[in-house]
Design an enzyme around this catalytic site. Structure first.
Site, PDB file in Angstrom:
ATOM      1  N   CYS A 170       0.802  -1.222   0.000  1.00  0.00           N
ATOM      2  CA  CYS A 170       0.000   0.000   0.000  1.00  0.00           C
ATOM      3  C   CYS A 170       0.842   1.282   0.000  1.00  0.00           C
ATOM      4  O   CYS A 170       0.279   2.380  -0.045  1.00  0.00           O
ATOM      5  CB  CYS A 170      -0.943  -0.012   1.194  1.00  0.00           C
ATOM      6  SG  CYS A 170      -1.911  -1.521   1.298  1.00  0.00           S
ATOM      7  N   HIS A 302      -3.351   7.565   6.242  1.00  0.00           N
ATOM      8  CA  HIS A 302      -3.526   6.236   5.645  1.00  0.00           C
ATOM      9  C   HIS A 302      -4.920   5.733   6.017  1.00  0.00           C
ATOM     10  O   HIS A 302      -5.634   5.238   5.165  1.00  0.00           O
ATOM     11  CB  HIS A 302      -2.431   5.298   6.138  1.00  0.00           C
ATOM     12  CG  HIS A 302      -2.431   3.981   5.446  1.00  0.00           C
ATOM     13  ND1 HIS A 302      -2.281   3.860   4.086  1.00  0.00           N
ATOM     14  CD2 HIS A 302      -2.591   2.715   5.911  1.00  0.00           C
ATOM     15  CE1 HIS A 302      -2.340   2.581   3.743  1.00  0.00           C
ATOM     16  NE2 HIS A 302      -2.539   1.860   4.833  1.00  0.00           N
ATOM     17  N   HIS A 339      -9.917   1.424  -0.618  1.00  0.00           N
ATOM     18  CA  HIS A 339      -8.478   1.217  -0.453  1.00  0.00           C
ATOM     19  C   HIS A 339      -7.951   0.556  -1.719  1.00  0.00           C
ATOM     20  O   HIS A 339      -8.108  -0.654  -1.920  1.00  0.00           O
ATOM     21  CB  HIS A 339      -8.207   0.348   0.766  1.00  0.00           C
ATOM     22  CG  HIS A 339      -6.760   0.307   1.167  1.00  0.00           C
ATOM     23  ND1 HIS A 339      -5.747   0.776   0.352  1.00  0.00           N
ATOM     24  CD2 HIS A 339      -6.153  -0.125   2.299  1.00  0.00           C
ATOM     25  CE1 HIS A 339      -4.582   0.610   0.956  1.00  0.00           C
ATOM     26  NE2 HIS A 339      -4.799   0.082   2.144  1.00  0.00           N
TER      27      HIS A 339
END
Length: 411
Positions: A170, A302, A339
């Site tokens: 990520c 995040h 995400h």
């Protein structure tokens, strides 16, 4: 301001253009408007084959027709993650004021991040072999490898400099942007095409994520009481970087300066975030930019809405920012676009840049109630006009790879 550790090279790097493809559709502007207005792009899950899992929602790119954007002789080599990257790159180049071959040559790098690469091609090939008992399609290998994306872009723009893929889960997109920044600063190249893409909202991948028990069946609620996980997303974000001098010389007004980059490794648990690693990464980015915590007026977190991440990220912000960490607006936009794994850092950087330009902190939507374990200002549910001179974007990946980027107004 703190002393910058950029060294003697001192070349200021600007973002001259950006493009995005995600659940809000094609275009960075659509992404920003959805984030600013707090309009979730998470919809009912659509898969090519029947899906029997528990999670029935995702942030998928709607009504995407790659043939409308990509030439017929290029498209057969493009898995969906490369398709998204090509479309976002074309938008970024156009906004930067560059034609297809204007930055051709050995002084332009192409660095693109992806957590997985061509997952659609991988799954299709496995299905053909084990279920249909036929061979995978002939172009499977050049389509599925993560480097297919940057090499397709390097060919598209005749960029002959360093070209490679970053695979840091990520943090992939954020690391690719940071590496582009460092290469230009050092004088290794003059321009860089950077960002990330992901296209893995498909059966096997969703099942695998479900197994980790980090997915919500209804609403992603970062930093809020009642949070129970994230929604998967997909898409791409691409940025064109160059020196401030270069942009000025050709009369182009950049979107912002890319001022700082930090990256660290937790070197501990594969899935549990670590306070030291995240905090050190934030501090490193500030030092790189030559800024203090109080110079940062907005943080795009995040913010996955998982128990461990949100608490650890809040603690990391407070450790570095001190009491100011309770005041600075911090929002997670993952409930908007999902995400998107290796693309997420890019999508969130695009939002961070627009937040800086429009002086608006976008909201953390679906927020129910303040959580004492996340004692930050999460900008609940409604965007907030706010004076922003510099802004930060955090990416903290599985495996403990952390990356933080800082942008500010171009001088």
């Amino acid at each position: 301001m703190a002393a910058s550790r950029r060294g003697d090279a001192g070349r200021r790097v600007v973002v001259s253009g950006m493009g995005a493809v995600c659940a809000s559709g094609v275009g960075a502007r659509k992404l920003w408007e959805a984030a600013r207005d707090g309009v979730a792009q998470i919809r009912e899950l659509k898969t090519e084959r029947p899906y029997d899992g528990r999670i029935k929602i995702a942030g998928q790119v709607p009504d995407f027709d790659p043939a409308a954007y990509i030439e017929a002789n290029v498209l057969p080599f493009c898995d969906p993650f490369t398709q998204f990257a090509v479309v976002a790159a074309d938008e970024a180049m156009a906004q930067a004021g560059f034609g297809r071959k204007d930055i051709a040559g050995p002084r332009t790098a192409v660095i693109m991040g992806s957590g997985i690469g061509g997952m659609t091609t991988i799954e299709d090939g496995i299905y053909k072999y084990y279920v249909e008992h036929t061979r995978p399609e002939t172009l499977s290998v050049p389509k599925l490898i993560p480097s297919a994306m940057p090499t397709t872009l390097s060919a598209r723009f005749s960029a002959l400099g360093p070209t490679f893929a970053v695979g840091s889960a990520c943090s992939s997109a954020s690391q690719s942007v940071g590496l582009g920044l460092q290469m230009i600063r050092s004088g290794m190249v003059d321009k860089a095409i950077v960002g990330g893409a992901e296209a893995c909202v498909i059966n096997a991948t969703i099942r695998a994520w479900e197994g980790l028990r980090v997915m919500t069946p209804n609403f992603c609620r970062p930093f809020s009481m009642g949070r129970n996980g994230m929604s998967l997303g997909e898409g791409a974000a691409v940025f064109v970087l160059e020196t401030a001098e270069s942009a000025r010389a050709r009369g182009h007004e950049p979107l912002c300066e890319l001022a700082g980059y930090g990256t660290t490794s937790d070197a501990k648990d594969p899935v549990r975030p670590d306070l030291d690693g995240a905090a050190n990464c934030i501090a490193q980015a500030l030092e790189d930019a030559g800024l203090t915590p109080r110079d940062i007026h907005y943080v795009n977190a995040h913010g996955t809405a998982t128990h461990a991440n949100d608490i650890t990220e809040s603690e990391a912000i407070l450790r570095v920012f001190g009491d100011y960490g309770r005041e600075v607006p911090v929002s997670s936009t993952k409930p908007i676009h999902g995400h998107a794994l290796g693309a997420s850092g890019g999508l969130e950087l695009a939002i961070t840049i627009e937040a800086l330009r429009e002086q608006i902190a976008p909201p953390t939507i679906n927020f129910l109630e303040f959580d004492a374990r996340c004692p930050i200002d999460a900008v609940p549910n409604v965007a907030r006009p706010h004076k922003i001179d510099a802004a930060m974007s955090n990416s903290f990946a599985f495996g403990g790879i952390n990356a933080v980027l800082i942008v500010r107004h171009a001088a």
